[in-house]
Design a protein around this motif. Sequence first.
Motif, PDB file in Angstrom:
ATOM      1  N   SER A   3      41.343  34.735  40.443  1.00  0.00           N
ATOM      2  CA  SER A   3      41.868  33.519  39.825  1.00  0.00           C
ATOM      3  C   SER A   3      40.813  32.410  39.774  1.00  0.00           C
ATOM      4  CB  SER A   3      43.094  33.048  40.588  1.00  0.00           C
ATOM      5  OG  SER A   3      43.603  31.872  40.031  1.00  0.00           O
ATOM      6  N   ASP A   4      40.031  32.256  40.846  1.00  0.00           N
ATOM      7  CA  ASP A   4      39.000  31.216  40.875  1.00  0.00           C
ATOM      8  C   ASP A   4      37.933  31.457  39.810  1.00  0.00           C
ATOM      9  OD1 ASP A   4      40.297  29.958  42.945  1.00  0.00           O
ATOM     10  OD2 ASP A   4      39.004  30.803  44.512  1.00  0.00           O
ATOM     11  N   LYS A   5      37.563  32.721  39.622  1.00  0.00           N
ATOM     12  CA  LYS A   5      36.562  33.050  38.605  1.00  0.00           C
ATOM     13  C   LYS A   5      37.104  32.747  37.216  1.00  0.00           C
ATOM     14  CE  LYS A   5      33.610  36.655  40.490  1.00  0.00           C
ATOM     15  NZ  LYS A   5      33.186  38.053  40.329  1.00  0.00           N
ATOM     16  N   LYS A   6      38.347  33.112  36.982  1.00  0.00           N
ATOM     17  CA  LYS A   6      38.960  32.845  35.677  1.00  0.00           C
ATOM     18  C   LYS A   6      38.991  31.353  35.390  1.00  0.00           C
ATOM     19  CE  LYS A   6      41.978  36.864  35.374  1.00  0.00           C
ATOM     20  NZ  LYS A   6      43.370  37.333  35.327  1.00  0.00           N
ATOM     21  N   LYS A   7      39.332  30.563  36.390  1.00  0.00           N
ATOM     22  CA  LYS A   7      39.374  29.112  36.212  1.00  0.00           C
ATOM     23  C   LYS A   7      37.989  28.544  35.918  1.00  0.00           C
ATOM     24  CE  LYS A   7      43.488  28.247  38.994  1.00  0.00           C
ATOM     25  NZ  LYS A   7      44.003  27.663  40.222  1.00  0.00           N
TER      26      LYS A   7
END
Length: 57
Positions: A3-7
Motif C-alpha cells: 500500500s505504501d508503494k502504491k501511494k
Amino acid sequence: MESDKKKAIRALLDKRQKEKTVTFEIARQWLVGEGMLDKDGELRPQYGGEDKSGRKD
C-alpha cells in the motif's frame, strides 16, 4: 504491491501530471514525447487516431 508503494507511485504520477499540464503547449510536447501524439499533434493510430500511412495490416 504494498500500500505504501502504491501511494508513493500515485503521488509521483500526480506530481508529474500537474507539472506537464500547466499549459497546452507543455502538455502537447509531453504527449508527443511519450509517443501518444505525432509531431503534428494528432493522436497516433494505436491510440485511436487515423492511420495516414495507407497500410492495411
